[in-house]
Design an enzyme around this catalytic site. Structure first.
Site, PDB file in Angstrom:
ATOM      1  N   ASP A   8       0.809  -1.368   0.025  1.00  0.00           N
ATOM      2  CA  ASP A   8       0.089  -0.288   0.040  1.00  0.00           C
ATOM      3  C   ASP A   8       0.882   1.155  -0.145  1.00  0.00           C
ATOM      4  O   ASP A   8       0.534   2.347   0.666  1.00  0.00           O
ATOM      5  CB  ASP A   8      -0.862   0.081   1.205  1.00  0.00           C
ATOM      6  CG  ASP A   8      -1.858  -1.306   1.170  1.00  0.00           C
ATOM      7  OD1 ASP A   8      -1.737  -2.007   0.124  1.00  0.00           O
ATOM      8  OD2 ASP A   8      -2.900  -1.272   2.009  1.00  0.00           O
ATOM      9  N   LYS A 108      -7.108  -4.958  -3.064  1.00  0.00           N
ATOM     10  CA  LYS A 108      -7.882  -5.425  -1.929  1.00  0.00           C
ATOM     11  C   LYS A 108      -8.636  -4.397  -1.518  1.00  0.00           C
ATOM     12  O   LYS A 108      -8.653  -3.358  -1.562  1.00  0.00           O
ATOM     13  CB  LYS A 108      -6.812  -5.878  -0.901  1.00  0.00           C
ATOM     14  CG  LYS A 108      -5.991  -4.802  -0.267  1.00  0.00           C
ATOM     15  CD  LYS A 108      -5.006  -5.051   0.631  1.00  0.00           C
ATOM     16  CE  LYS A 108      -4.271  -4.312   1.349  1.00  0.00           C
ATOM     17  NZ  LYS A 108      -4.836  -3.252   2.202  1.00  0.00           N
ATOM     18  N   CYS A 153      -1.888  -2.882   7.734  1.00  0.00           N
ATOM     19  CA  CYS A 153      -1.861  -3.704   6.583  1.00  0.00           C
ATOM     20  C   CYS A 153      -0.497  -4.360   6.371  1.00  0.00           C
ATOM     21  O   CYS A 153      -0.534  -5.506   5.946  1.00  0.00           O
ATOM     22  CB  CYS A 153      -2.182  -2.888   5.295  1.00  0.00           C
ATOM     23  SG  CYS A 153      -3.893  -2.374   5.152  1.00  0.00           S
TER      24      CYS A 153
HETATM   25  C1  VGL Z   1      -4.737   0.615   5.770  1.00  0.00           C
HETATM   26  C2  VGL Z   1      -6.120   1.405   7.268  1.00  0.00           C
HETATM   27  C3  VGL Z   1      -7.310   1.191   6.392  1.00  0.00           C
HETATM   28  C4  VGL Z   1      -3.117   0.184   5.476  1.00  0.00           C
HETATM   29  C5  VGL Z   1      -5.526   0.436   4.875  1.00  0.00           C
HETATM   30  O1  VGL Z   1      -2.646   0.235   4.472  1.00  0.00           O
HETATM   31  O2  VGL Z   1      -2.521   0.021   6.501  1.00  0.00           O
HETATM   32  N1  VGL Z   1      -4.963   1.042   6.993  1.00  0.00           N
HETATM   33  N2  VGL Z   1      -6.780   0.808   5.121  1.00  0.00           N
END
Ligand code: VGL
Ligand code: ZN
Length: 208
Positions: A8, A108, A153
């Protein structure tokens, strides 16, 4: 077969994004160096990829404010600010990240009824993504995990990698990752170590 899993590293989690992780952008040059070093046979990445009505967004719950604790499909759920909505700049990878090197991208968080911190499966552990199957098919023996955010994540992806790929050596690259909260990062590192995930620094990998 050595693989890197970059979690991410998107505009939404960098300063200026909708759910910024402190210093989130500072890991981009480190990750690019790891890619350029040639230590990995395979570069994989995940991308948080939510529909605009995702149930993890505070905006979808009457009276909820971002970072409140709420519920989603009966499970406790942090109410996040709207972030990484499919097709918006917030969901794009950081512009400086060497995405040309990516062999596989796992999107995702597409199901509005459940969050998906892990790149391997949804939080309810019901739906499995294609990532573990891909890594098995590629006969990966070592997987290094890094990215954003360490306390969400990245942690859940590393723990799922440990659980779903029992024959693969799993490591977390600490300096190529950043978290949302300092105490959460500390707890996440302890949890990963406890589960059998090795904690490493990029210098060790570059020196090999
Ligand atoms: C994430 C919170 C919500 C992350 C993704 O990538 O850590 N955290 N969505
Ligand atoms: Zn998300």
């Amino acid at each position: 077969m050595k693989a890197l899993l970059i979690i991410d590293v998107q505009n939404g989690f960098c300063p200026g994004g909708n759910l910024p992780v402190p210093e989130g952008d500072t890991i981009v040059p480190i990750i690019n160096r790891l890619i350029a070093d040639g230590a990995y046979d395979l570069i994989t990445a995940s991308q948080d990829w939510h529909p605009a009505n995702h149930g993890s967004f505070a905006s979808q719950h009457a009276g909820a404010k971002p970072f409140d604790m709420g519920t989603l499909s009966g499970q406790p759920q942090v109410m996040w600010p709207d972030h990484c909505v499919q097709g918006t700049p917030d969901a794009d990878f950081h512009a400086d990240l060497n995405t040309d090197a990516f062999d596989y991208i796992q999107q995702k968080g597409e199901n509005p009824a459940v969050d998906s911190y892990s790149a391997f499966r949804d939080n309810d552990q019901a739906a499995i993504t294609g990532l573990a199957g891909y890594l098995r098919a590629q006969q990966v023996t070592e997987l290094d995990v890094c990215g954003l955010a360490t306390d969400y994540c990245v942690k859940f992806s590393a723990l799922d990698a440990r659980a779903l790929l029992p024959d693969v050596k799993i490591r977390f690259i600490e300096d190529a990752s950043r978290g949302i909260a300092a105490d959460g990062v500390k707890a996440a590192i302890a949890e990963m170590r406890q589960a059998g995930v090795a904690i490493v620094h990029s210098d060790e990998i570059l020196a090999d």
